[in-house]
Enzyme design. Structure first.
Site, PDB file in Angstrom:
ATOM      1  N   ARG A 234       0.864  -1.184   0.000  1.00  0.00           N
ATOM      2  CA  ARG A 234       0.000   0.000   0.000  1.00  0.00           C
ATOM      3  C   ARG A 234       0.899   1.232   0.000  1.00  0.00           C
ATOM      4  O   ARG A 234       1.897   1.281   0.720  1.00  0.00           O
ATOM      5  CB  ARG A 234      -0.913   0.034   1.229  1.00  0.00           C
ATOM      6  CG  ARG A 234      -2.103  -0.918   1.151  1.00  0.00           C
ATOM      7  CD  ARG A 234      -3.143  -0.499   0.079  1.00  0.00           C
ATOM      8  NE  ARG A 234      -4.256  -1.418  -0.028  1.00  0.00           N
ATOM      9  CZ  ARG A 234      -4.327  -2.437  -0.881  1.00  0.00           C
ATOM     10  NH1 ARG A 234      -3.338  -2.677  -1.714  1.00  0.00           N
ATOM     11  NH2 ARG A 234      -5.392  -3.216  -0.919  1.00  0.00           N
ATOM     12  N   ASP A 258       4.632  -0.375  -7.000  1.00  0.00           N
ATOM     13  CA  ASP A 258       3.356  -0.696  -7.651  1.00  0.00           C
ATOM     14  C   ASP A 258       2.229   0.116  -7.014  1.00  0.00           C
ATOM     15  O   ASP A 258       1.093   0.085  -7.488  1.00  0.00           O
ATOM     16  CB  ASP A 258       3.052  -2.198  -7.516  1.00  0.00           C
ATOM     17  CG  ASP A 258       1.826  -2.596  -8.320  1.00  0.00           C
ATOM     18  OD1 ASP A 258       1.755  -2.231  -9.512  1.00  0.00           O
ATOM     19  OD2 ASP A 258       0.915  -3.254  -7.756  1.00  0.00           O
ATOM     20  N   GLU A 263      -2.239   7.507  -4.944  1.00  0.00           N
ATOM     21  CA  GLU A 263      -2.531   6.862  -6.228  1.00  0.00           C
ATOM     22  C   GLU A 263      -3.987   6.988  -6.671  1.00  0.00           C
ATOM     23  O   GLU A 263      -4.279   6.968  -7.868  1.00  0.00           O
ATOM     24  CB  GLU A 263      -2.145   5.382  -6.179  1.00  0.00           C
ATOM     25  CG  GLU A 263      -3.044   4.546  -5.266  1.00  0.00           C
ATOM     26  CD  GLU A 263      -2.688   3.062  -5.286  1.00  0.00           C
ATOM     27  OE1 GLU A 263      -1.496   2.750  -5.187  1.00  0.00           O
ATOM     28  OE2 GLU A 263      -3.618   2.243  -5.390  1.00  0.00           O
ATOM     29  N   HIS A 295      -0.531  -0.093  -9.738  1.00  0.00           N
ATOM     30  CA  HIS A 295      -1.279  -1.038  -8.884  1.00  0.00           C
ATOM     31  C   HIS A 295      -1.755  -2.232  -9.727  1.00  0.00           C
ATOM     32  O   HIS A 295      -2.928  -2.589  -9.708  1.00  0.00           O
ATOM     33  CB  HIS A 295      -2.478  -0.329  -8.223  1.00  0.00           C
ATOM     34  CG  HIS A 295      -2.899  -0.971  -6.937  1.00  0.00           C
ATOM     35  ND1 HIS A 295      -3.249  -0.274  -5.821  1.00  0.00           N
ATOM     36  CD2 HIS A 295      -3.027  -2.276  -6.584  1.00  0.00           C
ATOM     37  CE1 HIS A 295      -3.574  -1.103  -4.848  1.00  0.00           C
ATOM     38  NE2 HIS A 295      -3.441  -2.331  -5.286  1.00  0.00           N
TER      39      HIS A 295
END
Ligand code: NAI
Length: 344
Positions: A234, A258, A263, A295
């Protein structure tokens, strides 16, 4: 049964259509996210199927309840976007606790290999017939120390992969696993030691109040010079400004991300025609030693199929048996295996 499916992406449909047909659940796919403006679309449906960036706050829940919608079937594990307290006694909330730890762990390794062997650079060069090797020197993973924070489902798979490369593993978890402790080349340690001794650090713990900004300026200071940081968990586990400062000062050798703190505003959508207003993200992406994916670690055929199958089975169990082990219970505070039916 009829379910309104919000925030639909093209890759969601095939598996949900397949399993929906098998279990007699009809999905109506809406591209829009679920929020206070769009909740009316759920009128006449038995339930809604929601994802990580849908807004399921008190108002949305009340509206759903008034319309007779009795189930929110989340097609993800996290439920921080759902007001479970407001849902209690009004609407059942189901989720998919796990779908493929391999998808995420393998993506973490893909990012690491891309970064240290400069595959992202080599790919672009050879596309332009530039076959020079200057600046592409990497290093072996064999014999290096990897620090794994969070040794749950995904962390364990990542550890297995690293052991396959002949790496030594330093692990940190709030609840260490005896089984892992007994493995060759794996040693539990403190977070501090992990930061000091690891050549590579990979984060696989959940985001909680305790882990918020786990990697901050102080943590970066404790790291080995040239450390490689991987975050597929996260975004807010890492203070993005501290990370950027660590990269600028050459303390951090590379970052594989990622996920990113902010985000929600950018990821999952095509922003290529827009001005990037997040300066930290723009600066991180501009770095030659930072790789950012949007993500996507979960995005494998297997994971999508498991997500759809579990979501559909959750709905079916709920309606047929009146309870489902993947229901989130506000009252008893459990997210799995609570005494369903009695708690609600
Ligand atoms: P899990 O629940 O199996 O494992 C999490 C581990 O973290 C547990 O062993 C737990 O004891 C440990 N932990 C909890 N609090 C901790 C703390 N304060 N310090 C250290 N360790 C702590 O979860 P799983 O399935 O392995 O997933 C891990 C994370 O991966 C999820 O929380 C999620 O944030 C992320 N994820 C990312 C995806 C992506 O597409 N990028 C997809 C799926 C999950």
């Amino acid at each position: 049964m009829k379910f309104a499916f919000f925030d639909t992406k093209p890759y969601d449909k095939p598996a949900f259509e397949k399993y929906g047909k098998e279990y007699g659940i009809k999905f109506k796919f809406f591209e829009t996210k679920l929020n206070e403006d769009t909740v009316g679309l759920a009128k006449g449906f038995d339930g809604v199927c929601a994802f990580v960036n849908d807004t399921v706050n008190e108002n949305v829940i009340e509206h759903l309840h008034q319309m007779g919608v009795s189930v929110i079937a989340l097609r993800c594990a996290g439920f921080n976007n759902v007001d479970v307290k407001a849902a209690y006694g009004k609407i059942h909330v189901l989720r998919v606790p796990a779908y493929s730890p391999y998808a995420v762990a393998e993506h973490a390794m893909a990012l690491l290999l891309t970064s240290i062997r400069r595959i992202h650079k080599a790919y672009i060069r050879s596309k332009e017939f530039n076959f020079s090797l200057a600046g592409l020197t990497g290093f072996d993973l064999f014999g290096k120390t990897v620090g794994v924070v969070g040794t749950g489902r995904i962390g364990r798979v990542f550890i297995d992969i690293c052991r396959g490369f002949g790496m030594n593993v330093l692990a940190y978890d709030k609840f260490p696993s005896k089984e892992l402790e007994a493995m060759e080349n794996v040693r539990y340690t403190t977070m501090e030691q992990l930061l000091e001794k690891s050549d590579i650090i990979s984060l696989h713990c959940p985001l909680t109040e305790e882990t918020y900004h786990l990697i901050d300026e102080e943590a970066v200071d404790k790291c080995k010079k040239g450390v490689i940081l991987i975050n597929t968990s996260r975004g807010a586990l890492v203070n993005a400004d501290a990370l950027l400062a660590g990269i600028k000062s050459r303390k951090i050798g590379a970052a594989c991300l990622d996920v990113y703190e902010e985000e929600a505003e950018w990821f999952f959508e095509d922003n290529s025609g827009h001005i990037m207003e997040d300066d930290t993200l723009a600066r991180l992406i501009s770095m030659p030693n930072v790789i950012v994916t949007s993500h996507q670690a979960f995005l494998t055929e297997e994971a999508l199929s498991n997500i759809a199958e579990t979501t559909v089975k959750n709905i079916s169990k709920h309606f047929k048996e009146g309870k489902c082990k993947n229901e989130i219970c506000y009252r008893c505070g459990k997210v799995e295996d609570c005494n369903k039916g009695k708690c609600f």
